[in-house]
Design a protein around this motif. Sequence first.
Motif, PDB file in Angstrom:
ATOM      1  N   SER A   1       1.159  -5.873  -0.426  1.00  0.00           N
ATOM      2  CA  SER A   1      -0.096  -6.389  -0.939  1.00  0.00           C
ATOM      3  C   SER A   1      -1.201  -5.978  -0.007  1.00  0.00           C
ATOM      4  O   SER A   1      -1.150  -6.265   1.182  1.00  0.00           O
ATOM      5  N   GLU A   2      -2.237  -5.325  -0.546  1.00  0.00           N
ATOM      6  CA  GLU A   2      -3.317  -4.844   0.292  1.00  0.00           C
ATOM      7  C   GLU A   2      -4.273  -5.966   0.691  1.00  0.00           C
ATOM      8  O   GLU A   2      -5.075  -5.814   1.598  1.00  0.00           O
ATOM      9  N   ASN A   3      -4.210  -7.126   0.046  1.00  0.00           N
ATOM     10  CA  ASN A   3      -5.169  -8.194   0.318  1.00  0.00           C
ATOM     11  C   ASN A   3      -5.066  -8.708   1.764  1.00  0.00           C
ATOM     12  O   ASN A   3      -6.071  -8.952   2.417  1.00  0.00           O
TER      13      ASN A   3
ATOM     14  N   ILE B   1      -6.580  -6.102   4.116  1.00  0.00           N
ATOM     15  CA  ILE B   1      -8.041  -6.052   3.988  1.00  0.00           C
ATOM     16  C   ILE B   1      -8.671  -7.276   4.642  1.00  0.00           C
ATOM     17  O   ILE B   1      -9.667  -7.182   5.371  1.00  0.00           O
TER      18      ILE B   1
ATOM     19  N   ILE C   1      -9.968   0.349   5.264  1.00  0.00           N
ATOM     20  CA  ILE C   1      -9.653  -0.280   3.967  1.00  0.00           C
ATOM     21  C   ILE C   1      -9.299   0.771   2.937  1.00  0.00           C
ATOM     22  O   ILE C   1      -8.331   0.642   2.168  1.00  0.00           O
TER      23      ILE C   1
ATOM     24  N   GLU D   1      -5.715   1.032   1.098  1.00  0.00           N
ATOM     25  CA  GLU D   1      -5.510   0.951  -0.351  1.00  0.00           C
ATOM     26  C   GLU D   1      -4.737   2.169  -0.869  1.00  0.00           C
ATOM     27  O   GLU D   1      -3.845   2.045  -1.717  1.00  0.00           O
ATOM     28  N   LYS D   2      -5.092   3.321  -0.285  1.00  0.00           N
ATOM     29  CA  LYS D   2      -4.413   4.537  -0.724  1.00  0.00           C
ATOM     30  C   LYS D   2      -2.921   4.511  -0.385  1.00  0.00           C
ATOM     31  O   LYS D   2      -2.064   4.786  -1.222  1.00  0.00           O
TER      32      LYS D   2
ATOM     33  N   GLN E   1      -0.997   1.885  -2.397  1.00  0.00           N
ATOM     34  CA  GLN E   1      -0.692   2.311  -3.764  1.00  0.00           C
ATOM     35  C   GLN E   1       0.505   3.259  -3.780  1.00  0.00           C
ATOM     36  O   GLN E   1       1.397   3.165  -4.619  1.00  0.00           O
TER      37      GLN E   1
END
Length: 566
Positions: free
Chosen positions: A31-33, A36, A57, A61-62, A65
């Motif tokens: 989870s990127e949250n 971040i 960030i 995200e990259k 994913q």
Amino acid sequence: MISPVNRLTLAVGMVIATLVGQATAAPVAPSENVTINLIRLLVQQGVLTQDTANGLIAQAEKEAQQARQANAAPVVASGPTAAPGDVRVQYVPQAVRDQIRDQVKAEVMATAKQENWAQPNTFPDWVSRISFDGDIRLRDESRYFSGNNSPEITDFAKVNETGPYDVNKNSNTKFPPLINTTKDRENLFRLRARLGMKAVISPEWTAGIRLGTGSDNNPVSTTQTLGGGFGKKDIWLDQGYLSWKATDAMTLTAGRIANPFYSTDMMYSGDLNFDGVAAIFNHKLNNEWGLFGTLGAFPVEYTSDAASTNGIDKQDSETKWLFGGQIGADWKINRSNSLKLAAAYYQFQDIEGERSSPCSPWKGAPGCDTDGTRVAFMQKGNSVFNLRNNTTNPATPATTPDPQYVGLASKFDVLDLNLVWDSELPSDFKLRTQGNFIHNLGYDKGEMLKRSEGEIVNNINSKGQFESGGNALMVSFTLGSALEMRKRGDWNVLAGYKYIQPDALPDGFNDSSFHLGGTNAKGYFIGGNYGIDKNIYASARWLSASEVYGAPFEVDVMQLELNTRF
């Protein structure tokens, strides 16, 4: 200064970066949250800039994913079901971790340099090549004299220091300087403090300096008696030397150096240092055998170039030398026993006295031509004789003053043999057996009487006959949990016996406690040591000694000590 919040944030950031690095293989969906939110928190605390955070960030995200696409199915299929309350460590890409680490490190080091609380390379290189060591010893000493002692034993060292002394009883009714032999001295509170510095100049060259206390400049003790109206105490140059490591097995040392010979305190005091140059050799042959040796030349004293400081009768200046050589071996017999053997030869050149040519102080002569043959320092015990061949005034022959210095009657070419056997006993006891035999090859009673022209003034028996000898012997035993006090609980006890004839060795350089220093002494010593803490230990000793020849002189010495080293 860094605020407590900023310091805590930096530390938390570094810890979190480390922890998330260890969790890259966690079997849960990324989870990127969380990542971040962590980056935004570091921006809020001022650890990261906004531009750096935006880049992190985007990179997070990259990579998140890509991680979901590559690992989503296996992680979901094999990952355990989360229980209520479980906290899972989320995936943080490697690039993010590296950048967080580098950024935090750079911020911390910049602040540390600015505020000067963790600045590297603050000190110059030479500081790392200098080391210090030292020791402090507190001693309470008591001296107990026998009631049978003679009260009229002359202090010949003081005669030479303050004289000349008029020995003609018709012209001088005063006593010469006398040794205290009758009045006990209790509770002498004494201090020894030494501080040394060693500097490695290069891999082969070393310099050293040590300062020490001392009541005076005598060579055999750095002990300072405390008291005296709380007056300040003297500090002396105890050592100062240069050492050159010529080979792995050979070192040359010159200056004022520690005793380079293996010896006991019957020959040389533990506080004695040598002025001169020595070559010290150590070579390990194999696991059982090692060889060691020493060659040295030491100027003991430079005689004055005048019969007196205010005389015009100048004379050649001479040097009194000590030349010494020693050879020895270490033998590891087995796991429980080791043996050390050493043989040394010491030639004390020109330290014996010499009778003067006819001298006439009563005519105003400022001195006599052999006054310089008296030794610079002596304790007591050696046979001595009156140096001056003084003439008498024909008008008053009976009352003509006869001022005298004294010189050593014997030559000293000393053979010194040492043996030490260390054993490990059952119950983890350790035993050290030590023996020392000394023989003065230069001792010759007939030559002494001839040299002195019948003027020997001590070591006279009740029949008026001169008695002396050239041998000395010591044996001692030490038993305990350790032979050296290094840590708390180490302990040992010791006992030994000494027999030292008057002219076995020069009396100026040996232990100053047994019989209060010098030769012409026999008796026993007992003691014990206990480790109070690391490098701190307590000691107690009792030394009982009497004369071998001459006037009765018996003294018992008790020493209680607290020793520290660092």
